[in-house]
Enzyme design. Structure first.
Site, PDB file in Angstrom:
ATOM      1  N   ASP A 156     -14.957  -2.227  -6.315  1.00  0.00           N
ATOM      2  CA  ASP A 156     -15.855  -1.426  -7.144  1.00  0.00           C
ATOM      3  C   ASP A 156     -15.842   0.017  -6.654  1.00  0.00           C
ATOM      4  O   ASP A 156     -15.640   0.273  -5.457  1.00  0.00           O
ATOM      5  CB  ASP A 156     -17.292  -1.952  -7.048  1.00  0.00           C
ATOM      6  CG  ASP A 156     -17.442  -3.344  -7.635  1.00  0.00           C
ATOM      7  OD1 ASP A 156     -16.557  -3.762  -8.388  1.00  0.00           O
ATOM      8  OD2 ASP A 156     -18.452  -3.999  -7.325  1.00  0.00           O
ATOM      9  N   ARG A 157     -16.082   0.933  -7.553  1.00  0.00           N
ATOM     10  CA  ARG A 157     -16.092   2.358  -7.197  1.00  0.00           C
ATOM     11  C   ARG A 157     -17.066   2.657  -6.050  1.00  0.00           C
ATOM     12  O   ARG A 157     -16.763   3.444  -5.155  1.00  0.00           O
ATOM     13  CB  ARG A 157     -16.484   3.176  -8.428  1.00  0.00           C
ATOM     14  CG  ARG A 157     -16.504   4.672  -8.188  1.00  0.00           C
ATOM     15  CD  ARG A 157     -16.869   5.418  -9.468  1.00  0.00           C
ATOM     16  NE  ARG A 157     -16.876   6.846  -9.262  1.00  0.00           N
ATOM     17  CZ  ARG A 157     -17.130   7.743 -10.206  1.00  0.00           C
ATOM     18  NH1 ARG A 157     -17.398   7.335 -11.440  1.00  0.00           N
ATOM     19  NH2 ARG A 157     -17.118   9.027  -9.945  1.00  0.00           N
TER      20      ARG A 157
END
Length: 320
Positions: free
Chosen positions: A149-150
């Site tokens: 995930d970012r």
């Protein structure tokens, strides 16, 4: 001034193109076209494979026929975007150079900082893969083995050979790659709660952000949790995902009633406010700290560890 690529034409997928995502393939092939435009023509069905509409995540297979439409290009706008990207990229590159954990002829493994996407797209001009390609322009092949995930930091593996990518993808399918994450959650996690098995279903919010929900219609998802340290109002956990679903650890922790600190999608803003430290940036307190796999080229056991970012450490220190 406007230009356009040739009228609609087709490309036959060959061996060196196999298993690439269609979005990544087009981004690399048409480097002067903004990523937003590439995602738009895929999303609107103008790019077809075997005469059918596809999603950006579609992986190419040998023999596929890719149909690509004519695209008008605003040259001035592209130059402006490219100049902005170069400035941003140079700043990121300087930091990423310091985060390489391991590199050889087959692999490049980095400790991804929180806040950087693994690849560009959906409004993001560039990500880790674009940065690394700038760092290693002589590498003809560089692809992500998996994703983070970012907002999650930690271990990210890139393959420098297609054979290495295939081998590691096979290990992922056979669950031979073991990942561990460190996370700080709200509340005192009970010692008996060491396994969560709850199916996850992807959905979208009104703001178009992707989330997952616990649902019988979802895909099977399982996460093991163990306590590393308990504080008065928080618990530091070691999370081991058995399956690899989107936002799995975040959703399972929230489902158990112990949301991850500073999780803007599954967390609790009121609880986050209580731990916020003045003049210290908040970030999702989830970190991919350890991974074990068989080296795809040399066939020996590999274990990689990634240290916590300073911000994560400072929040832990504040709880002492």
């Amino acid at each position: 001034m406007k230009k356009k690529i040739p009228d609609t034409y087709s490309i036959s997928v060959k061996e060196d193109m196999e298993r690439q995502r269609i979005d990544n393939f087009l981004i690399k092939k048409f480097k002067k076209i903004p990523k937003s435009m590439i995602y738009k023509i895929i999303r609107t069905g103008k790019v077809k494979i075997n005469k059918k509409k596809i999603l950006p995540k579609y992986k190419l297979e040998i023999g596929d026929k890719i149909s690509i439409p004519s695209i008008k290009i605003d040259v001035k706008r592209i130059k402006k975007i490219q100049n902005n990207n170069i400035i941003c990229s140079n700043k990121k590159i300087n930091n990423i150079l310091k985060e390489i954990l391991y590199e050889d002829d087959c692999l490049l493994i980095i400790n991804k900082p929180s806040g950087i996407a693994v690849h560009g797209g959906s409004g993001i001009n560039f990500g880790i893969i674009e940065i690394i390609r700038k760092l290693r322009p002589k590498n003809r092949f560089l692809e992500l083995v998996h994703r983070l995930d970012r907002d999650t930091s930690g271990i990210l593996i890139l393959a420098k050979k297609r054979s290495a990518l295939r081998d590691l993808h096979q290990q992922l399918r056979e669950k031979k790659i073991k990942k561990k994450y460190i996370t700080l959650v709200h509340g005192k996690w009970p010692k008996y709660r060491n396994n969560i098995s709850a199916p996850l279903l992807k959905t979208k919010l009104l703001n178009k952000k992707n989330i997952v929900q616990i649902s019988k219609q979802g895909k099977i998802a399982e996460t093991h949790f163990s306590i590393k340290q308990q504080y008065s109002k928080y618990t530091l956990l070691l999370a081991t995902p058995i399956t690899g679903r989107t936002h799995q650890i975040r959703a399972h922790a929230a489902h158990a009633g112990y949301p991850i600190v500073f999780d803007t999608r599954y967390g609790e803003k009121k609880l986050d406010f209580e731990i916020k430290i003045k003049n210290l940036k908040s970030r999702l307190l989830l970190h991919a700290c350890k991974i074990h796999f068989i080296h795809p080229c040399h066939k020996h056991d590999m274990t990689i560890l990634a240290p916590l970012e300073k911000i994560f450490k400072k929040y832990l220190d504040s709880l002492m």
